[in-house]
Design a protein around this motif. Sequence first.
Motif, PDB file in Angstrom:
ATOM      1  N   ARG A  18       0.678  -1.282   0.032  1.00 42.32           N
ATOM      2  CA  ARG A  18      -0.104   0.089   0.155  1.00 42.32           C
ATOM      3  C   ARG A  18       0.837   1.321   0.082  1.00 42.32           C
ATOM      4  NH1 ARG A  18      -5.481  -0.866   2.942  1.00 42.32           N
ATOM      5  NH2 ARG A  18      -5.728  -3.071   2.569  1.00 42.32           N
ATOM      6  N   PRO A  19       0.299   2.437  -0.257  1.00 43.50           N
ATOM      7  CA  PRO A  19       1.181   3.709  -0.391  1.00 43.50           C
ATOM      8  C   PRO A  19       1.585   3.789   1.100  1.00 43.50           C
ATOM      9  CG  PRO A  19      -0.783   3.898  -1.493  1.00 43.50           C
ATOM     10  CD  PRO A  19      -0.924   2.728  -0.957  1.00 43.50           C
ATOM     11  N   CYS A  20       2.710   4.404   1.272  1.00 39.74           N
ATOM     12  CA  CYS A  20       3.262   4.646   2.568  1.00 39.74           C
ATOM     13  C   CYS A  20       2.110   6.060   3.178  1.00 39.74           C
ATOM     14  CB  CYS A  20       4.494   5.319   2.652  1.00 39.74           C
ATOM     15  SG  CYS A  20       5.146   5.872   4.178  1.00 39.74           S
ATOM     16  N   CYS A  23       4.518   9.552   3.206  1.00 39.07           N
ATOM     17  CA  CYS A  23       4.927   9.933   1.955  1.00 39.07           C
ATOM     18  C   CYS A  23       4.180   9.611   0.594  1.00 39.07           C
ATOM     19  CB  CYS A  23       6.554   9.900   1.845  1.00 39.07           C
ATOM     20  SG  CYS A  23       7.183   7.943   1.512  1.00 39.07           S
ATOM     21  N   GLY A  24       3.396   8.312   0.438  1.00 36.38           N
ATOM     22  CA  GLY A  24       2.958   7.783  -0.498  1.00 36.38           C
ATOM     23  C   GLY A  24       3.841   6.850  -1.232  1.00 36.38           C
ATOM     24  N   LYS A  25       4.937   6.501  -1.015  1.00 40.09           N
ATOM     25  CA  LYS A  25       5.785   5.666  -1.701  1.00 40.09           C
ATOM     26  C   LYS A  25       5.248   4.148  -1.353  1.00 40.09           C
ATOM     27  CE  LYS A  25       9.944   8.075  -1.769  1.00 40.09           C
ATOM     28  NZ  LYS A  25      11.509   8.240  -1.430  1.00 40.09           N
ATOM     29  N   HIS A  31       8.572  -2.520   7.530  1.00 43.26           N
ATOM     30  CA  HIS A  31       8.209  -1.197   8.169  1.00 43.26           C
ATOM     31  C   HIS A  31       6.727  -0.890   7.698  1.00 43.26           C
ATOM     32  CE1 HIS A  31      12.471  -0.197   8.622  1.00 43.26           C
ATOM     33  NE2 HIS A  31      12.542  -0.366   7.292  1.00 43.26           N
ATOM     34  N   TYR A  32       5.946  -1.782   7.441  1.00 40.48           N
ATOM     35  CA  TYR A  32       4.477  -1.837   7.203  1.00 40.48           C
ATOM     36  C   TYR A  32       3.947  -0.999   8.017  1.00 40.48           C
ATOM     37  CZ  TYR A  32       0.114  -3.157   5.196  1.00 40.48           C
ATOM     38  OH  TYR A  32      -1.142  -3.012   4.383  1.00 40.48           O
ATOM     39  N   PRO A  33       2.937  -0.151   8.047  1.00 39.60           N
ATOM     40  CA  PRO A  33       2.651   0.436   6.326  1.00 39.60           C
ATOM     41  C   PRO A  33       3.322   1.552   6.078  1.00 39.60           C
ATOM     42  CG  PRO A  33       1.292   1.605   8.139  1.00 39.60           C
ATOM     43  CD  PRO A  33       2.150   0.762   8.964  1.00 39.60           C
ATOM     44  N   PHE A  34       4.436   1.542   6.371  1.00 43.09           N
ATOM     45  CA  PHE A  34       5.378   2.771   5.876  1.00 43.09           C
ATOM     46  C   PHE A  34       6.451   1.978   5.058  1.00 43.09           C
ATOM     47  CE2 PHE A  34       4.093   3.789  10.388  1.00 43.09           C
ATOM     48  CZ  PHE A  34       3.411   4.858   9.871  1.00 43.09           C
ATOM     49  N   ARG A  38      12.512   5.740   8.699  1.00 41.72           N
ATOM     50  CA  ARG A  38      12.208   7.416   8.657  1.00 41.72           C
ATOM     51  C   ARG A  38      10.710   7.857   8.755  1.00 41.72           C
ATOM     52  NH1 ARG A  38      10.992  11.311   5.265  1.00 41.72           N
ATOM     53  NH2 ARG A  38      11.911  13.515   5.848  1.00 41.72           N
ATOM     54  N   CYS A  39      10.171   7.225   7.773  1.00 41.67           N
ATOM     55  CA  CYS A  39       8.598   7.613   7.811  1.00 41.67           C
ATOM     56  C   CYS A  39       8.004   6.934   9.041  1.00 41.67           C
ATOM     57  CB  CYS A  39       7.835   7.162   6.414  1.00 41.67           C
ATOM     58  SG  CYS A  39       8.242   8.159   4.968  1.00 41.67           S
ATOM     59  N   ARG A  40       8.180   5.834   9.439  1.00 38.36           N
ATOM     60  CA  ARG A  40       7.674   5.376  10.650  1.00 38.36           C
ATOM     61  C   ARG A  40       8.117   5.937  12.088  1.00 38.36           C
ATOM     62  NH1 ARG A  40       9.417  -0.659  12.365  1.00 38.36           N
ATOM     63  NH2 ARG A  40      11.472   0.314  12.305  1.00 38.36           N
ATOM     64  N   THR A  41       9.259   6.744  11.964  1.00 36.17           N
ATOM     65  CA  THR A  41       9.819   7.316  12.978  1.00 36.17           C
ATOM     66  C   THR A  41       8.851   8.962  13.201  1.00 36.17           C
ATOM     67  OG1 THR A  41      11.837   6.196  13.211  1.00 36.17           O
ATOM     68  CG2 THR A  41      11.726   8.516  14.292  1.00 36.17           C
TER      69      THR A  41
END
Length: 70
Positions: A18-20, A23-25, A31-34, A38-41
């Motif tokens: 799925r999209p992060c 950020c959408g990546k 790191h799901y759903p990230f 970095r995005c998870r943090t």
Amino acid sequence: MAEKQAGTAKVEPLRKTRPCAECGKPSVREHYPFCSDRCRTLDLSRWLKGSYAIPVADDESQAESEDGNI
């Protein structure tokens, strides 16, 4: 057994990509759903700072009158 040794075994992902949420990546399994640590943090930081808090009324009677559900 020959498939594992040759490296051709097919592994199905546990979850659909799925999209992060940040950020959408595309998300990654580790790191799901990230998509990254970095995005998870960043998301965890927002939770800890209270950015995701739901506003509440101090007095319950005021909350009901604002909604029109008296």
